[in-house]
Structures are given as C-alpha cells and as structure tokens.
Design a protein around this motif. Structure first.
Motif, short mmCIF file in Angstrom:
data_model
loop_
_atom_site.label_atom_id
_atom_site.label_comp_id
_atom_site.label_asym_id
_atom_site.label_seq_id
_atom_site.Cartn_x
_atom_site.Cartn_y
_atom_site.Cartn_z
N GLY A 11 0.81 -1.21 0.00
CA GLY A 11 0.00 0.00 0.00
C GLY A 11 0.84 1.26 0.00
O GLY A 11 0.55 2.22 -0.73
N LEU A 12 1.92 1.27 0.79
CA LEU A 12 2.81 2.42 0.83
C LEU A 12 3.52 2.61 -0.51
O LEU A 12 3.66 3.73 -1.01
CB LEU A 12 3.82 2.25 1.96
N GLY A 13 3.98 1.50 -1.09
CA GLY A 13 4.65 1.58 -2.39
C GLY A 13 3.73 2.11 -3.48
O GLY A 13 4.14 2.92 -4.32
N ALA A 14 2.47 1.66 -3.44
CA ALA A 14 1.51 2.15 -4.44
C ALA A 14 1.24 3.64 -4.26
O ALA A 14 1.08 4.38 -5.24
CB ALA A 14 0.21 1.35 -4.33
N ALA A 15 1.19 4.10 -3.00
CA ALA A 15 0.99 5.53 -2.75
C ALA A 15 2.17 6.35 -3.27
O ALA A 15 1.99 7.44 -3.84
CB ALA A 15 0.77 5.77 -1.26
#
Length: 323
Positions: A11-15
C-alpha cells in the motif's frame, strides 16, 4: 515479513508510485512555456525586430533573421523554426500548427504586437496546418499514451508468459507489425487525426511499438523481472509526460525536454509530426533515436538467445558396448 506487513508495504509503495505519477504528468503541464523557441524574422527592420523580441522575452523566443519571405517559409517547412514574422508596412506572421497547435496559438497572440494600428493585428497564415479534423491537436496528443501503454503491456506479457528469448523476439515483431497497421488504420482511417502516407505512418508506429515492447522484454531477458519495472517506469513516468505530444519540446523545462526526446515516446511524437505534416523534414534525429532503442532491444534479446543455447545440455554420447 508477515501478510499484514506485506500488505502495508504494498500500500505504501503504491501511494509513492501515485505521487510520482502525479509529479511526472502534472509538473510538465504547469511549467509549459516558450524556451528558446526558434522564430524566423524577415523584411525591413528585421534585425531591429529580432532585438526587440530577444529583449522583451529573454530566453523565450530565439529570433533568427533570414533573407526574405521565401527563406522564412523554407525554414518553416523544413522544421527549422516554429513560425516567422514578416515585417513591413503590413506585417504578417506565419505559423505551422502541424508542428504544434499550442505554439501556433501563442505566435498568433504575438502577432498583435506587430499591428499597424492599435485596433489592427498582423495577418496570420498557417503554412503547415494541423489536420482539419483535429485542429487543436487533442487527438494527436491523446494518441501517444495508448501507443506507450500497449507497448509496455506487450513487453510485460511476453516476459511473463513466453519462456524463451527467441520466442519473445517473434512476439515483439508480431506485435509491432500488427500494432503499426491497426493503430494507424484507426488514427488515420477512422479518427482522421493524421494526414500523410498510411504505410509510412504505420511503419513509424510499428518501429515505436517494437522499441517500447522490445525494451521491456529485452531488459527482462537480460536482468530478470526487475528489468520490467525499470523499462516500464522509464517509458511511462519520463518518456510519456516529456514527449511534448500536446505542446513542443521547446515549451518544456530542460533537461527533461532533451531527455524526453531521447526516449521512444518523444522521438515517436517528433517523427510522426515530420512524416505526417512536413514530408519527412527533420525526421533523421527521432528516427535514429528509435532505431537505437530498437537495436538495443534486439541486442538484449539476442544475448538471451545465446545464453539459453549455451545453457542447453550437450546430447549424451552413446557408449560402445564390449563385444
């Protein structure tokens, strides 16, 4: 790393990827402005007008004094300049919306500064007009992203679903040929956003498709799945937003403008404009860029073919039986 930690990391990488995409696509649009935009000036007092232009907008317009109107028109059709100012009692401005509708609009506004009277404006002539069915270049600008995205998708699918480098080469060639024929049939035959010879435009689209898909598949073959991400993000986050499809390279900030023209999307835009609107003028540079990318992709895939052949076990020799 447990399942929850993995989910949080994804999720952090996608953000972060979302933030990068926002910067990559929005930042060039916000900073679009003329930068050393070449414009020819001819006629009486041309040197004085050139000096006024350079002084009024430092770094924006690059005035080039030419001998006469014929030389100005030749520079325009050869893609050496984006427009021309013809001075005299009745000043005129020549533009080429086929090179960039946005630049043509800006030069048309500039024509007001060369009025013979406050209420009059210099006459504007579009020497190389955009396609009448796409006068603002919106369709042309929107055409580049599908070419890039489809090339990335083809390269990813070939890398993940086709196990051998030789078969990947066949897949890239098939995609390029079919993609070039179909994409230009739609762009020219159905949407009518590009003039010019169909086969030449289809050849350009095929070369672009090969360069993009080949770069993804080639890097994946050479260094593994990490190559997919490197090639795809380079084409999508740098190549596409800095391709100048909706503007012109001289309207984008440096060095990103030059970097964009050195990548397949930017080279594709310049080459398509040259072939479609200018009978191939100034096509050598972008054509060379695309050929270099296509050649590099083919070389990477070729290295994969050689590596796979060397890894094949040698056939076992028959052991003679004693009599």
């Amino acid at each position: 790393m447990n399942i929850l930690q993995r989910a949080l990391a994804v999720g952090l990488g996608a953000a972060l990827l979302q933030a990068l995409m926002l910067i990559a696509f929005a930042w060039p649009a916000v900073h679009t402005a003329p930068r050393d935009l070449p414009v020819a000036v001819a006629g009486p007092g041309a040197a004085q007008v050139s000096a006024q232009l350079a002084q009024r907008s430092p770094g924006a317009i690059e005035p080039r004094t030419v001998a006469d109107e014929a030389a100005a028109r030749a520079a325009l059709t050869e893609r050496e300049v984006y427009g021309a100012i013809l001075t005299g009692p009745q000043p005129r401005v020549l533009v080429a919306s086929g090179a960039s509708p946005l630049v043509a609009q800006q030069l048309t506004q500039l024509a007001r500064q060369f009025a013979a009277a406050p209420a009059a404006a210099a006459a504007v002539e579009d020497v190389v007009p955009a396609d009448p069915d796409d006068p603002r270049g919106a369709g042309f600008g929107a055409m580049v992203l599908p070419l890039v995205m489809s090339g990335i998708a083809a390269g990813v699918l070939l890398s993940l679903l086709v196990p051998t480098a030789a078969a990947r080469i066949a897949g890239v060639v098939t995609f390029a040929l079919a993609g070039g024929v179909l994409s230009m049939a739609i762009a020219q035959g159905w949407l009518s956003i590009l003039p010019g010879e169909y086969l030449e435009l289809a050849g350009v689209a095929a070369l672009v498709s090969f360069a993009v898909a080949g770069a993804v598949a080639g890097l994946a073959t050479a260094i593994g799945r990490a190559g997919i991400g490197i090639a795809a993000l380079t084409m999508l986050l740098i190549g596409n937003p800095f391709s100048a499809a909706a503007a012109a390279p001289e309207l984008l900030p440096q060095p990103w403008s030059a970097i964009g023209q050195a990548l397949p999307p930017g080279a594709a835009v310049s080459l398509l404009r040259s072939v479609a609107f200018f009978d191939g003028a100034a096509a050598g540079g972008p054509l060379l860029v695309l050929l270099i990318w296509a050649g590099a992709a083919l070389a990477l895939l070729g290295v994969g073919v050689v590596r796979e052949r060397n890894a094949e076990p040698a056939p076992a020799r028959a052991v003679p039986q004693p009599a």
